[in-house]
Design a protein around this motif. Structure first.
Motif, PDB file in Angstrom:
ATOM      1  N   ARG A 121       0.859  -1.188   0.000  1.00 27.14           N
ATOM      2  CA  ARG A 121       0.000   0.000   0.000  1.00 27.14           C
ATOM      3  C   ARG A 121       0.890   1.231   0.000  1.00 27.14           C
ATOM      4  NH1 ARG A 121      -5.330  -0.591   1.791  1.00 27.14           N
ATOM      5  NH2 ARG A 121      -5.842  -2.794   1.915  1.00 27.14           N
ATOM      6  N   VAL A 122       0.564   2.169  -0.842  1.00 28.31           N
ATOM      7  CA  VAL A 122       1.323   3.418  -0.884  1.00 28.31           C
ATOM      8  C   VAL A 122       0.353   4.554  -0.601  1.00 28.31           C
ATOM      9  CG1 VAL A 122       2.755   4.921  -2.318  1.00 28.31           C
ATOM     10  CG2 VAL A 122       2.899   2.452  -2.599  1.00 28.31           C
ATOM     11  N   SER A 123       0.658   5.326   0.441  1.00 25.06           N
ATOM     12  CA  SER A 123      -0.280   6.398   0.813  1.00 25.06           C
ATOM     13  C   SER A 123      -0.079   7.643  -0.035  1.00 25.06           C
ATOM     14  CB  SER A 123      -0.113   6.808   2.266  1.00 25.06           C
ATOM     15  OG  SER A 123       0.665   5.928   2.961  1.00 25.06           O
ATOM     16  N   GLU A 124      -1.126   8.446  -0.109  1.00 30.71           N
ATOM     17  CA  GLU A 124      -1.101   9.682  -0.896  1.00 30.71           C
ATOM     18  C   GLU A 124      -0.039  10.631  -0.329  1.00 30.71           C
ATOM     19  OE1 GLU A 124      -4.921  11.345  -1.707  1.00 30.71           O
ATOM     20  OE2 GLU A 124      -4.009  12.374  -3.424  1.00 30.71           O
ATOM     21  N   GLY A 125       0.724  11.224  -1.217  1.00 27.14           N
ATOM     22  CA  GLY A 125       1.753  12.188  -0.804  1.00 27.14           C
ATOM     23  C   GLY A 125       3.063  11.559  -0.383  1.00 27.14           C
ATOM     24  N   ALA A 126       3.160  10.225  -0.482  1.00 23.56           N
ATOM     25  CA  ALA A 126       4.390   9.549  -0.033  1.00 23.56           C
ATOM     26  C   ALA A 126       5.463   9.604  -1.115  1.00 23.56           C
ATOM     27  CB  ALA A 126       4.078   8.097   0.299  1.00 23.56           C
ATOM     28  N   LEU A 127       6.696   9.499  -0.655  1.00 24.07           N
ATOM     29  CA  LEU A 127       7.812   9.302  -1.571  1.00 24.07           C
ATOM     30  C   LEU A 127       8.262   7.874  -1.297  1.00 24.07           C
ATOM     31  CD1 LEU A 127      10.253  12.309  -1.881  1.00 24.07           C
ATOM     32  CD2 LEU A 127      10.249  10.312  -3.353  1.00 24.07           C
ATOM     33  N   PHE A 128       7.830   6.986  -2.137  1.00 17.11           N
ATOM     34  CA  PHE A 128       7.940   5.552  -1.837  1.00 17.11           C
ATOM     35  C   PHE A 128       9.014   4.917  -2.719  1.00 17.11           C
ATOM     36  CE2 PHE A 128       6.766   1.117  -1.864  1.00 17.11           C
ATOM     37  CZ  PHE A 128       6.179   0.894  -0.624  1.00 17.11           C
ATOM     38  N   GLY A 129       9.967   4.260  -2.090  1.00 17.60           N
ATOM     39  CA  GLY A 129      11.044   3.592  -2.829  1.00 17.60           C
ATOM     40  C   GLY A 129      10.755   2.112  -2.979  1.00 17.60           C
ATOM     41  N   PHE A 130      10.988   1.609  -4.179  1.00 22.23           N
ATOM     42  CA  PHE A 130      10.757   0.189  -4.448  1.00 22.23           C
ATOM     43  C   PHE A 130      12.117  -0.396  -4.808  1.00 22.23           C
ATOM     44  CE2 PHE A 130       8.390  -3.036  -7.243  1.00 22.23           C
ATOM     45  CZ  PHE A 130       7.970  -3.768  -6.147  1.00 22.23           C
ATOM     46  N   LEU A 131      12.678  -1.110  -3.854  1.00 24.07           N
ATOM     47  CA  LEU A 131      14.069  -1.548  -3.978  1.00 24.07           C
ATOM     48  C   LEU A 131      14.186  -3.007  -4.363  1.00 24.07           C
ATOM     49  CD1 LEU A 131      15.758  -0.083  -0.798  1.00 24.07           C
ATOM     50  CD2 LEU A 131      16.672   0.086  -3.092  1.00 24.07           C
ATOM     51  N   GLY A 132      15.222  -3.313  -5.089  1.00 24.14           N
ATOM     52  CA  GLY A 132      15.480  -4.714  -5.386  1.00 24.14           C
ATOM     53  C   GLY A 132      16.619  -4.819  -6.369  1.00 24.14           C
ATOM     54  N   PRO A 133      17.355  -5.935  -6.322  1.00 25.48           N
ATOM     55  CA  PRO A 133      18.441  -6.100  -7.291  1.00 25.48           C
ATOM     56  C   PRO A 133      17.877  -6.313  -8.695  1.00 25.48           C
ATOM     57  CG  PRO A 133      18.201  -8.072  -5.957  1.00 25.48           C
ATOM     58  CD  PRO A 133      17.233  -7.076  -5.428  1.00 25.48           C
TER      59      PRO A 133
ATOM     60  N   THR B 155       2.119  11.976  -5.175  1.00 23.05           N
ATOM     61  CA  THR B 155       2.704  10.724  -4.692  1.00 23.05           C
ATOM     62  C   THR B 155       3.777  10.280  -5.672  1.00 23.05           C
ATOM     63  OG1 THR B 155       0.532  10.176  -3.837  1.00 23.05           O
ATOM     64  CG2 THR B 155       2.126   8.384  -3.943  1.00 23.05           C
ATOM     65  N   VAL B 156       4.925   9.885  -5.147  1.00 19.27           N
ATOM     66  CA  VAL B 156       6.014   9.435  -6.020  1.00 19.27           C
ATOM     67  C   VAL B 156       6.363   7.997  -5.661  1.00 19.27           C
ATOM     68  CG1 VAL B 156       8.373   9.863  -6.804  1.00 19.27           C
ATOM     69  CG2 VAL B 156       6.934  11.790  -6.121  1.00 19.27           C
ATOM     70  N   PHE B 157       6.272   7.131  -6.660  1.00 17.45           N
ATOM     71  CA  PHE B 157       6.632   5.722  -6.474  1.00 17.45           C
ATOM     72  C   PHE B 157       7.787   5.466  -7.422  1.00 17.45           C
ATOM     73  CE2 PHE B 157       6.449   1.274  -7.611  1.00 17.45           C
ATOM     74  CZ  PHE B 157       6.061   0.628  -6.450  1.00 17.45           C
ATOM     75  N   PHE B 158       8.945   5.176  -6.872  1.00 19.58           N
ATOM     76  CA  PHE B 158      10.042   4.931  -7.807  1.00 19.58           C
ATOM     77  C   PHE B 158      10.869   3.726  -7.411  1.00 19.58           C
ATOM     78  CE2 PHE B 158      14.183   6.298  -6.199  1.00 19.58           C
ATOM     79  CZ  PHE B 158      13.822   6.922  -5.014  1.00 19.58           C
ATOM     80  N   SER B 159      11.350   3.041  -8.446  1.00 21.72           N
ATOM     81  CA  SER B 159      12.155   1.844  -8.196  1.00 21.72           C
ATOM     82  C   SER B 159      13.617   2.203  -8.344  1.00 21.72           C
ATOM     83  CB  SER B 159      11.776   0.754  -9.189  1.00 21.72           C
ATOM     84  OG  SER B 159      12.372   1.010 -10.425  1.00 21.72           O
ATOM     85  N   SER B 160      14.423   1.480  -7.629  1.00 27.51           N
ATOM     86  CA  SER B 160      15.860   1.714  -7.715  1.00 27.51           C
ATOM     87  C   SER B 160      16.578   0.480  -7.203  1.00 27.51           C
ATOM     88  CB  SER B 160      16.223   2.928  -6.850  1.00 27.51           C
ATOM     89  OG  SER B 160      17.611   3.127  -6.861  1.00 27.51           O
ATOM     90  N   HIS B 161      17.830   0.320  -7.631  1.00 33.29           N
ATOM     91  CA  HIS B 161      18.630  -0.719  -6.973  1.00 33.29           C
ATOM     92  C   HIS B 161      19.765  -0.068  -6.196  1.00 33.29           C
ATOM     93  CE1 HIS B 161      20.404  -0.528 -11.097  1.00 33.29           C
ATOM     94  NE2 HIS B 161      21.488  -0.394 -10.371  1.00 33.29           N
TER      95      HIS B 161
END
Lengths: 286, 297
Positions: free
Chosen positions: B25-37, B181-187
């Protein structure tokens, strides 16, 4: 449909369409001009030396080809003309889905608030409009030639309209078929390969069906069978009818019947392509 | 309110795994990181959210709408930039903005040009003449120009230079502060550490952590290397808060699982020639995380 998708689709295809249309016009104009160099009698004499089997390969008897109208009508299934409509239909159809996937540009396009149906049918509309332009320009080339050049026998331009319509129907079918294959594949080269193979097989089926006694059924498997522009020019009764009744009481398809088959199959292929495209996954850029 | 909700989201490619039962779940206004190799399933999860892939099982909803069924409604309020960005080669930046403007039926040019100035990008250059970094900047501009309610970015800074990365980070912080809301992936753990307040970690298609960055930091510990001045110190028993790999002569390296000040106090009276202490990279974090999971089970 979104105006931006129209603009994008037109931007991508305009040079191919413009160059194909210019060449199409030239080929048809030239055919009228070249026809003016020969007389019907001289051509009939020349055809009398042809081996017997050759006439079977022709869509109309030599006596028809030798006339002014018959000589000009040859342009509508001239290899260059076939190449132009084939290149247009296959290049646009293959680009619709597999081309965008292959380039990796489909992902950014579909990340926008557009429907997949909108993306596919804008491409289809531009392709079909381009097909209509090419067929129209072919007829225009003939009309311009007829207006400028004096022939042995005068021919009315409207005689060639059924041939142009048949050329358009052929383009609709081929574009629909290519889009169908494109909707299910990820690589443009694969789409072109599959359609190219089918095209060659279809051509062979028509030739075998026409040449070999007992193999006539093969011609019914070929999409080249309802493509008979020369026949529609030489046979006025057939040109604007869906079917005609023969003296024996049996039916035979007319020009509009041929066109309907090609256009209906083309649209069926487009509908199937839409179903496939709207339900498929889109892979990450390849 | 949660803007992104996935429940037991699963996506397979035939026999190959994509993602398996991912619930987040990602809340409104969050800066959410989605991490993984690399290959963990980040991009698969994102592509399901953007409606490019159909889930094999489970659901993904954005703004309460199913991401597959109502994909075009969802995308009206989403800005997306794929990891491997490809744009039509014949476009230049201005043309791309104008086309996107017509597609979205919004005025994108003024803000798009502001962003281009901020990212130092010439919008008159054709895509075919752009470097990878320039294309990345244009992709970001196209994703941001309509000021989306939700921004989904798949490894957005991977080809950018450090200065430009900092500019992007600043912009993302501003967007989150303004309620987007920002959802971004990174390694890259460092990038996520700088930006996010909450992270999810995915590995081999499964979500292995979904927690605040502080909790992740606690779990991460520190990577430590010590070069001793003599053999006696090097062959001594390490303290319980240090997990040392098999000694290599005078050098110890391993993980510190405890407060840094405790470690420094322990080290202060010992013959140290050199010492380094740092945050672990993501792979090390995963290894330590799984080691603790293994020992805990």
């Amino acid at each position: 449909m979104n105006a931006a998708l129209w603009k994008k689709s037109l931007s991508e295809s305009r040079w191919l369409l413009l160059s194909s249309a210019a060449l199409m016009f030239t080929v048809h104009w030239l055919r009228v001009w070249i026809s003016s160099f020969f007389s019907t009698g001289a051509l009939e004499g020349m055809f009398s030396f042809m081996p017997e089997g050759i006439e079977q390969l022709m869509p109309v008897p030599f006596s028809q080809v030798a006339t002014s109208a018959g000589r000009i009508a040859v342009a509508y299934d001239d290899p260059i003309v076939l190449l132009l409509v084939t290149v247009w239909a296959i290049s646009r159809g293959s680009d619709a889905v597999s081309g965008e996937l292959n380039r990796g540009t489909m992902e950014m396009l579909l990340a926008q608030p557009v429907t997949r149906i909108g993306v596919l049918w804008t491409q289809a509309a531009v392709t079909l409009a381009g097909g209509a332009v090419l067929a129209g320009v072919a007829w225009l080339g003939t009309c311009t030639g007829l207006g400028m050049i004096t022939l042995e026998q005068s021919v009315a331009p409207r005689v060639f309209a059924p041939a142009a319509l048949n050329l358009f129907a052929f383009t609709v079918f081929l574009a629909g078929l290519t889009t169908l294959v494109s909707a299910g594949t990820n690589y443009r080269s694969r789409t072109i390969g599959i359609v190219g193979g089918f095209y060659a097989l279809s051509m062979i089926a028509k030739i075998v069906g026409r040449m070999a006694p007992g193999w006539t059924w093969m011609s019914y498997t070929s999409f080249f069978t309802p493509f008979e522009p020369q026949l529609l020019v030489s046979n006025a009764a057939k040109a604007w009818s869906v079917w005609i009744t023969k003296t024996s009481g049996s039916f035979e398809l007319g020009g509009l019947g041929y066109d309907s088959i090609l256009i209906c199959l083309g649209f069926a292929a487009y509908l199937l392509a839409t179903v496939i495209f709207c339900h498929r996954d889109l892979p990450a850029p390849l | 309110m949660s803007i992104i909700v996935t429940e037991s989201l699963t996506r397979t490619y035939g026999r190959r795994r994509g993602i398996d039962s991912v619930s987040l779940r990602v809340s409104e206004g969050a800066l959410f990181g989605f991490l993984g190799p690399n290959g963990a399933g980040k991009t698969t999860a994102i592509r399901v959210m953007v409606g490019l892939l159909r889930p094999s099982a489970g659901t993904a909803r954005i703004f309460g709408l199913d991401c597959w069924r109502y994909s075009d409604s969802v995308k009206a309020e989403v800005g997306y930039m794929p990891g491997d960005l490809r744009l039509h080669a014949w476009m230049d930046g201005n043309q791309a903005l104008r086309i996107w403007e017509k597609v979205r039926r919004r005025d994108l040019l003024p803000y798009g040009r502001d962003l281009a100035q901020r990212f130092d990008l010439d919008l008159t250059v054709k895509v075919r003449r752009m470097s990878r970094g320039m294309r990345q900047k244009l992709g970001l501009i196209l994703a941001l120009a309509h000021k989306p309610r939700l921004l989904i970015l798949d490894e957005p800074t991977v080809t950018l230079d450090p200065l430009m990365q900092a500019a992007v980070h600043r912009l993302l912080r501003e967007m989150a502060a303004a309620g987007h809301t920002v959802f971004f992936s990174s390694h890259t753990l460092g990038e996520v550490e700088q930006l996010c307040d909450r992270v999810a970690v995915i590995r081999e298609g499964r979500l292995v952590a979904d927690e605040s960055l502080d909790a992740l930091r606690q779990r991460a510990g520190h990577q430590v290397t010590i070069r001793w001045r003599d053999n006696a110190a090097a062959s001594a028993e390490p303290p319980p808060f240090l997990k040392i790999e098999p000694p290599n002569g005078l050098v110890w390296s391993g993980m510190l699982n405890g407060p840094v000040d405790q470690f420094i106090a322990w080290l202060a009276h010992r013959p140290v020639d050199d010492m380094s202490i740092s945050r672990p990279d993501l792979e090390t974090l995963f290894r330590s995380y799984y080691a603790s999971q293994g020992s805990g089970s």
